[in-house]
Design a protein around this motif. Sequence first.
Motif, PDB file in Angstrom:
ATOM      1  N   ARG A   1       0.866  -1.188  -0.166  1.00  0.00           N
ATOM      2  CA  ARG A   1       0.045  -0.059  -0.103  1.00  0.00           C
ATOM      3  C   ARG A   1       0.880   1.087  -0.126  1.00  0.00           C
ATOM      4  N   LEU A   2       0.815   1.943  -0.962  1.00  0.00           N
ATOM      5  CA  LEU A   2       1.742   3.217  -1.084  1.00  0.00           C
ATOM      6  C   LEU A   2       0.802   4.388  -0.756  1.00  0.00           C
ATOM      7  N   SER A   3       1.549   5.357   0.010  1.00  0.00           N
ATOM      8  CA  SER A   3       0.680   6.596   0.457  1.00  0.00           C
ATOM      9  C   SER A   3       1.481   7.692  -0.268  1.00  0.00           C
ATOM     10  N   CYS A   4       0.814   8.879  -0.250  1.00  0.00           N
ATOM     11  CA  CYS A   4       1.154  10.020  -0.990  1.00  0.00           C
ATOM     12  C   CYS A   4       0.862  11.319   0.071  1.00  0.00           C
TER      13      CYS A   4
ATOM     14  N   ILE B   1      -7.114   2.947  -6.149  1.00  0.00           N
ATOM     15  CA  ILE B   1      -6.513   4.223  -5.849  1.00  0.00           C
ATOM     16  C   ILE B   1      -7.711   4.836  -5.056  1.00  0.00           C
ATOM     17  N   SER B   2      -7.351   5.734  -3.909  1.00  0.00           N
ATOM     18  CA  SER B   2      -8.150   6.192  -2.891  1.00  0.00           C
ATOM     19  C   SER B   2      -7.495   7.485  -2.605  1.00  0.00           C
ATOM     20  N   ARG B   3      -8.277   8.169  -1.994  1.00  0.00           N
ATOM     21  CA  ARG B   3      -7.974   9.687  -1.317  1.00  0.00           C
ATOM     22  C   ARG B   3      -8.586  10.144  -0.301  1.00  0.00           C
TER      23      ARG B   3
ATOM     24  N   LEU C   1      -2.491   4.079  -2.818  1.00  0.00           N
ATOM     25  CA  LEU C   1      -2.690   3.323  -3.893  1.00  0.00           C
ATOM     26  C   LEU C   1      -2.383   1.609  -3.284  1.00  0.00           C
ATOM     27  N   GLN C   2      -3.331   0.712  -3.110  1.00  0.00           N
ATOM     28  CA  GLN C   2      -3.446  -0.225  -2.834  1.00  0.00           C
ATOM     29  C   GLN C   2      -3.091  -1.407  -3.997  1.00  0.00           C
ATOM     30  N   MET C   3      -2.207  -2.082  -3.963  1.00  0.00           N
ATOM     31  CA  MET C   3      -1.465  -2.938  -4.856  1.00  0.00           C
ATOM     32  C   MET C   3      -1.716  -4.236  -4.555  1.00  0.00           C
ATOM     33  N   ASN C   4      -2.443  -5.239  -5.090  1.00  0.00           N
ATOM     34  CA  ASN C   4      -2.391  -6.689  -4.918  1.00  0.00           C
ATOM     35  C   ASN C   4      -2.052  -7.258  -6.118  1.00  0.00           C
TER      36      ASN C   4
END
Length: 117
Positions: A19-22, A72-74, A83-86
């Motif tokens: 899970r990426l964060s920005c 993608i979510s915000r 960004l949740q990457m599975n």
Amino acid sequence: QVQLVESGGGLVQAGGSLRLSCAFSGSNFRFRTNVMGWYRQAPGTQRQSVATISSDGASTNYEDSVKGRFTISRDNANTMLYLQMNNLKPEDTAVYYCNGIDVIWGWGQGTQVTVSS
């Protein structure tokens, strides 16, 4: 002035998740009124958008190769993008960046995602 700080990358085996964060620092108004996106750049390739999300979060779009695997979510209140990457694949290996879509601010340092086979 807008600053973008990506985090959450790492080394993962194929089939794994990250899970990426920005973190967006700057005007809350700028964040919540702009379409945002995640981009990636693999060695020797151009940076490309892989996921976008509308300003209110109601609409998302994905590059074909990540459809069904990435989400993608915000969080507009906290000016965060995720960004949740599975089911990650080796071809997802790249440096991942966040930025606007219609408005491009200065690029952050990105976060490296490496998927081993």
